[in-house]
Design a protein around this motif. Sequence first.
Motif, PDB file in Angstrom:
ATOM      1  N   GLU A 117     -34.117  24.500 -28.272  1.00 23.91           N
ATOM      2  CA  GLU A 117     -33.623  23.250 -28.855  1.00 23.91           C
ATOM      3  C   GLU A 117     -34.344  22.916 -30.159  1.00 23.91           C
ATOM      4  O   GLU A 117     -33.714  22.534 -31.157  1.00 23.91           O
ATOM      5  CB  GLU A 117     -33.809  22.120 -27.846  1.00 23.91           C
ATOM      6  CG  GLU A 117     -33.288  20.768 -28.323  1.00 23.91           C
ATOM      7  CD  GLU A 117     -33.465  19.690 -27.275  1.00 23.91           C
ATOM      8  OE1 GLU A 117     -33.499  18.503 -27.665  1.00 23.91           O
ATOM      9  OE2 GLU A 117     -33.564  20.018 -26.081  1.00 23.91           O
ATOM     10  N   VAL A 118     -35.668  23.075 -30.177  1.00 23.00           N
ATOM     11  CA  VAL A 118     -36.423  22.776 -31.393  1.00 23.00           C
ATOM     12  C   VAL A 118     -36.037  23.738 -32.512  1.00 23.00           C
ATOM     13  O   VAL A 118     -35.779  23.321 -33.654  1.00 23.00           O
ATOM     14  CB  VAL A 118     -37.940  22.845 -31.124  1.00 23.00           C
ATOM     15  CG1 VAL A 118     -38.720  22.777 -32.442  1.00 23.00           C
ATOM     16  CG2 VAL A 118     -38.372  21.699 -30.221  1.00 23.00           C
ATOM     17  N   HIS A 130     -30.969  21.492 -39.596  1.00 25.14           N
ATOM     18  CA  HIS A 130     -31.252  20.440 -40.569  1.00 25.14           C
ATOM     19  C   HIS A 130     -31.881  20.971 -41.847  1.00 25.14           C
ATOM     20  O   HIS A 130     -32.375  20.193 -42.670  1.00 25.14           O
ATOM     21  CB  HIS A 130     -32.165  19.391 -39.933  1.00 25.14           C
ATOM     22  CG  HIS A 130     -31.545  18.695 -38.766  1.00 25.14           C
ATOM     23  ND1 HIS A 130     -30.294  18.102 -38.825  1.00 25.14           N
ATOM     24  CD2 HIS A 130     -31.974  18.515 -37.491  1.00 25.14           C
ATOM     25  CE1 HIS A 130     -29.995  17.586 -37.650  1.00 25.14           C
ATOM     26  NE2 HIS A 130     -30.987  17.821 -36.820  1.00 25.14           N
ATOM     27  N   ALA A 131     -31.867  22.294 -42.035  1.00 25.89           N
ATOM     28  CA  ALA A 131     -32.402  22.875 -43.269  1.00 25.89           C
ATOM     29  C   ALA A 131     -31.356  23.790 -43.891  1.00 25.89           C
ATOM     30  O   ALA A 131     -31.548  25.008 -44.001  1.00 25.89           O
ATOM     31  CB  ALA A 131     -33.687  23.644 -42.972  1.00 25.89           C
ATOM     32  N   PRO A 132     -30.210  23.216 -44.324  1.00 23.94           N
ATOM     33  CA  PRO A 132     -29.112  24.051 -44.798  1.00 23.94           C
ATOM     34  C   PRO A 132     -29.287  24.571 -46.217  1.00 23.94           C
ATOM     35  O   PRO A 132     -28.533  25.436 -46.647  1.00 23.94           O
ATOM     36  CB  PRO A 132     -27.917  23.079 -44.744  1.00 23.94           C
ATOM     37  CG  PRO A 132     -28.533  21.738 -45.013  1.00 23.94           C
ATOM     38  CD  PRO A 132     -29.889  21.781 -44.355  1.00 23.94           C
ATOM     39  N   VAL A 173     -37.366  15.559 -34.899  1.00 18.90           N
ATOM     40  CA  VAL A 173     -37.372  16.859 -35.563  1.00 18.90           C
ATOM     41  C   VAL A 173     -36.563  16.789 -36.850  1.00 18.90           C
ATOM     42  O   VAL A 173     -36.959  17.350 -37.887  1.00 18.90           O
ATOM     43  CB  VAL A 173     -36.821  17.951 -34.624  1.00 18.90           C
ATOM     44  CG1 VAL A 173     -36.608  19.259 -35.382  1.00 18.90           C
ATOM     45  CG2 VAL A 173     -37.769  18.173 -33.446  1.00 18.90           C
ATOM     46  N   ARG A 174     -35.459  16.090 -36.815  1.00 20.24           N
ATOM     47  CA  ARG A 174     -34.643  15.970 -38.032  1.00 20.24           C
ATOM     48  C   ARG A 174     -35.438  15.294 -39.148  1.00 20.24           C
ATOM     49  O   ARG A 174     -35.400  15.747 -40.309  1.00 20.24           O
ATOM     50  CB  ARG A 174     -33.378  15.154 -37.733  1.00 20.24           C
ATOM     51  CG  ARG A 174     -32.472  14.975 -38.935  1.00 20.24           C
ATOM     52  CD  ARG A 174     -31.169  14.295 -38.569  1.00 20.24           C
ATOM     53  NE  ARG A 174     -30.262  14.241 -39.712  1.00 20.24           N
ATOM     54  CZ  ARG A 174     -29.007  13.855 -39.645  1.00 20.24           C
ATOM     55  NH1 ARG A 174     -28.488  13.507 -38.468  1.00 20.24           N
ATOM     56  NH2 ARG A 174     -28.252  13.826 -40.726  1.00 20.24           N
ATOM     57  N   LEU A 199     -40.296  17.694 -44.845  1.00 22.34           N
ATOM     58  CA  LEU A 199     -40.793  18.959 -45.393  1.00 22.34           C
ATOM     59  C   LEU A 199     -39.908  19.455 -46.530  1.00 22.34           C
ATOM     60  O   LEU A 199     -40.411  20.039 -47.501  1.00 22.34           O
ATOM     61  CB  LEU A 199     -40.880  20.005 -44.290  1.00 22.34           C
ATOM     62  CG  LEU A 199     -42.037  19.795 -43.292  1.00 22.34           C
ATOM     63  CD1 LEU A 199     -41.907  20.761 -42.131  1.00 22.34           C
ATOM     64  CD2 LEU A 199     -43.388  19.941 -43.978  1.00 22.34           C
ATOM     65  N   ARG A 200     -38.622  19.228 -46.446  1.00 24.10           N
ATOM     66  CA  ARG A 200     -37.733  19.626 -47.550  1.00 24.10           C
ATOM     67  C   ARG A 200     -38.040  18.830 -48.810  1.00 24.10           C
ATOM     68  O   ARG A 200     -38.105  19.390 -49.911  1.00 24.10           O
ATOM     69  CB  ARG A 200     -36.274  19.426 -47.135  1.00 24.10           C
ATOM     70  CG  ARG A 200     -35.786  20.427 -46.095  1.00 24.10           C
ATOM     71  CD  ARG A 200     -34.431  20.027 -45.538  1.00 24.10           C
ATOM     72  NE  ARG A 200     -33.416  19.903 -46.571  1.00 24.10           N
ATOM     73  CZ  ARG A 200     -32.268  19.229 -46.427  1.00 24.10           C
ATOM     74  NH1 ARG A 200     -32.029  18.599 -45.283  1.00 24.10           N
ATOM     75  NH2 ARG A 200     -31.410  19.180 -47.408  1.00 24.10           N
TER      76      ARG A 200
END
Length: 324
Positions: A24-25, A32-34, A111-112, A118-119
């Motif tokens: 899941e993580v 969420h990092a497209p 997590v999102r 981080l992005r």
Amino acid sequence: MCPGQGAYLPGALRHLREVPAVAEVLAAVDAHAPDRRPGALPVGRLLTEEDAPGPEELLRADPLGFDLATYAAVVAAATVLLDLAGPRVDAVLGHSVGDLAALTVAGAVTVRQGVQLLRVRDRLLRTAGLPAAGMVATDADAGRAARLIRTCGTAQVRIAARNAPAQVVLAGPDAQLAHLERALLDGGHRVTRLASRTAFHHPLLGEVHRSFRGLLRTQPIARPALAVHTTAGHWAATPAQLRTAAAAHLTEPMALHRALRALCRAGFTTYIDSGPRALLSALVKASLPGCATAAPLRTPVGAERIRQRLAAVAPPHRPGQGAW
């Protein structure tokens, strides 16, 4: 305990890939990092394939991927450890950028949110016009390191972390850092260059820190389910304190040994390392020789073996006394 940059190891979670919490993580981080570069390996593959790029190679080719894989590894591993250790875990401690993973594990951010932060941090670091800079670890103590910084004329090097009585991390521009490395080696000290994209815990990142804090002020912060302790040596409970903790790795020096002593005085006797290399548990042993440590993921093993490793150090549970 949630480590920072040293937590990335290719395929570190390969024996846990089928565990729902891990899957899941990893799926959430990749979802969420497209906007990662074309051809970049998904974080899930970096952490479940043994032949994935090593830390230095990944950092050169895909710095954001390195950051996301480090974060995902710690969040996934710590989530599994919490599930297996049960209600005896009372607090979480982050180390450097591991603070962001610690806040996620504690439930203060999702997590999102962690991936989004981080992005944005990646973009700020890429556009800040920073000089070439890095970090080294050495077995010199803080006093010796400070004297060498003065005598070598390397005033831009800072003590980024006091990790243990005889282990500090230095950060600064590459040229000055290299000069100081030679002086340390000439003095008989061990020196290890860390896989790091820049000099974290350093004033060089002051502008990045201000912009990042501005972003954090827009983020909702939930009440953490676990108490959060910082390497500054205090608890973080309010939204403002938790936001400060999330950004501290950019400019603030760490004092892990001081934080560990504070936790020991508060009654914490057992420390669980959620990293794959047992780096933080080794620092606990150096700072708190009377306390128990566990590094259940020091080698890639399945959930049942992790459970056994945790049971080997489990203290008697005394509600309200903060045993773990």
